[in-house]
Enzyme design. Structure first.
Site, PDB file in Angstrom:
ATOM      1  N   LYS A   1      36.615  -9.353   3.290  1.00  0.00           N
ATOM      2  CA  LYS A   1      36.641  -8.892   1.887  1.00  0.00           C
ATOM      3  C   LYS A   1      37.196  -7.477   1.782  1.00  0.00           C
ATOM      4  O   LYS A   1      36.573  -6.570   1.228  1.00  0.00           O
ATOM      5  CB  LYS A   1      35.252  -8.999   1.241  1.00  0.00           C
TER       6      LYS A   1
HETATM    7  P1  5BU Z   1      25.752 -20.171   3.338  1.00  0.00           P
HETATM    8  O1  5BU Z   1      24.806 -20.050   4.464  1.00  0.00           O
HETATM    9  O2  5BU Z   1      26.429 -21.549   3.267  1.00  0.00           O
HETATM   10  O3  5BU Z   1      25.201 -19.735   2.033  1.00  0.00           O
HETATM   11  O4  5BU Z   1      26.931 -19.124   3.729  1.00  0.00           O
HETATM   12  C1  5BU Z   1      27.973 -18.812   2.869  1.00  0.00           C
HETATM   13  C2  5BU Z   1      29.012 -17.960   3.544  1.00  0.00           C
HETATM   14  O5  5BU Z   1      30.109 -17.801   2.649  1.00  0.00           O
HETATM   15  C3  5BU Z   1      28.580 -16.565   3.927  1.00  0.00           C
HETATM   16  O6  5BU Z   1      29.225 -16.241   5.148  1.00  0.00           O
HETATM   17  C4  5BU Z   1      29.117 -15.672   2.825  1.00  0.00           C
HETATM   18  O7  5BU Z   1      29.543 -14.399   3.278  1.00  0.00           O
HETATM   19  C5  5BU Z   1      30.325 -16.435   2.342  1.00  0.00           C
HETATM   20  N1  5BU Z   1      30.605 -16.296   0.895  1.00  0.00           N
HETATM   21  C6  5BU Z   1      29.766 -16.748  -0.085  1.00  0.00           C
HETATM   22  O8  5BU Z   1      28.697 -17.278   0.192  1.00  0.00           O
HETATM   23  N2  5BU Z   1      30.116 -16.612  -1.403  1.00  0.00           N
HETATM   24  C7  5BU Z   1      31.265 -16.032  -1.796  1.00  0.00           C
HETATM   25  O9  5BU Z   1      31.548 -15.962  -2.992  1.00  0.00           O
HETATM   26  C8  5BU Z   1      32.123 -15.551  -0.759  1.00  0.00           C
HETATM   27  C9  5BU Z   1      31.783 -15.714   0.561  1.00  0.00           C
HETATM   28 BR1  5BU Z   1      33.728 -14.780  -1.206  1.00  0.00          BR
END
Ligand code: 5BU
Length: 266
Positions: A93
């Protein structure tokens, strides 16, 4: 199945070699899954590749959250990812001005030397994409930028007017591989897809088979619905790496995403 058959118009329209590479890998594995490999030890990360490599097409990293990170261990990790035919996507990011983003691609982590994809905000203006592209060129590599057009977290400030500007500037730039969309809200994704058109990728975090609210403002939507709404890759973290059987879980997300793609292109 050939990628052209699975992907239809996206395959025909895609101008970027990186997008074609992704679509080939995803087709070979019948999986539109990018694993968010959010484990904070190198051992945990190696274990994940070993367990889920055959069922995911890309690996999303946060290189700065690993407690025992060393350049040597990371380079072995990237080698293992290549051997498992995975694209490597650093979700850094970036948000600074172009020349600083270029320098931040170097530094201790040297992201430019191992990443195929990185995320960036367009808040500082479009030169950030040129800065990131220049960084890959500095080391004789090429990569793609995913611009944050939407986010999955509640209360985020990426309002529709901002999204429209990001899409307008991003679709016109060759260095932009695609956009991050909100996987938790299919109706928002559909709007994003119609604004983006058919050429660029949309990748979506905020996806889980257990739909609803997650930890600390995260929101989750259904994987198949996200793909049907226009997502080309579902980014799944805890749904896989915190599952009691990560391999079986990765397989379930792969199946859900692949089913969505075939249905979308029927
Ligand atoms: P989760 O465990 O499935 O919630 O992880 C989501 C990943 O996606 C995590 O590494 C965040 O940094 C990434 N992410 C997110 O969740 N939402 C966003 O809008 C963005 C990245 Br951009």
């Amino acid at each position: 199945m050939e990628p052209s058959e699975a992907w239809g118009v996206r395959w025909e329209m895609a101008a970027s070699p990186m997008a074609k590479r992704y679509m080939k890998v995803a087709t070979a594995k019948q999986s539109l899954v990018c694993l968010a490999a959010d484990r904070n030890t190198m051992a945990g990360l190696f274990e994940l590749i070993e367990a889920v490599g055959p069922h995911v097409a890309a690996l999303k990293t946060h290189v700065d959250l690993v407690d025992d990170w060393t350049p040597e261990a990371w380079s072995r990790f990237c080698k293992a990812a290549h051997e498992a035919n995975l694209l490597i996507f650093e979700d850094r990011k970036f948000a600074d001005i172009g020349k600083i983003s270029r320098s931040q691609m170097a530094g201790v982590y040297d992201i430019r030397s191992w990443s195929d994809l990185v995320t960036a905000h367009l808040i500082s203006g479009p030169d950030i994409v040129d800065g990131l592209q220049a960084a890959w060129t500095d080391v004789g590599r090429s990569g793609g930028v995913l611009l944050l057009a939407q986010m999955s977290s509640r209360g985020n400030l990426l309002h529709p007017a901002y999204t429209t500007e990001v899409v307008g500037k991003g679709t016109a730039h060759n260095g932009v591989f695609g956009f991050i969309g909100n996987g938790s809200r299919p109706e928002e994704l559909q709007q994003l897809r119609s604004a983006v058109g058919e050429e660029k990728m949309i990748w979506t975090p905020g996806v889980n088979l257990a739909v609803g609210d997650g930890e600390m403002g995260q929101r989750y939507g259904d994987p198949t619905e996200a793909v049907l709404a226009g997502s080309d890759c579902i980014i799944v973290g805890s749904g896989i790496h915190k599952a009691s059987d990560p391999r079986a879980s990765a397989q379930a997300y792969a199946d859900a995403s692949w089913k969505g793609l075939l249905q979308r292109n029927r």
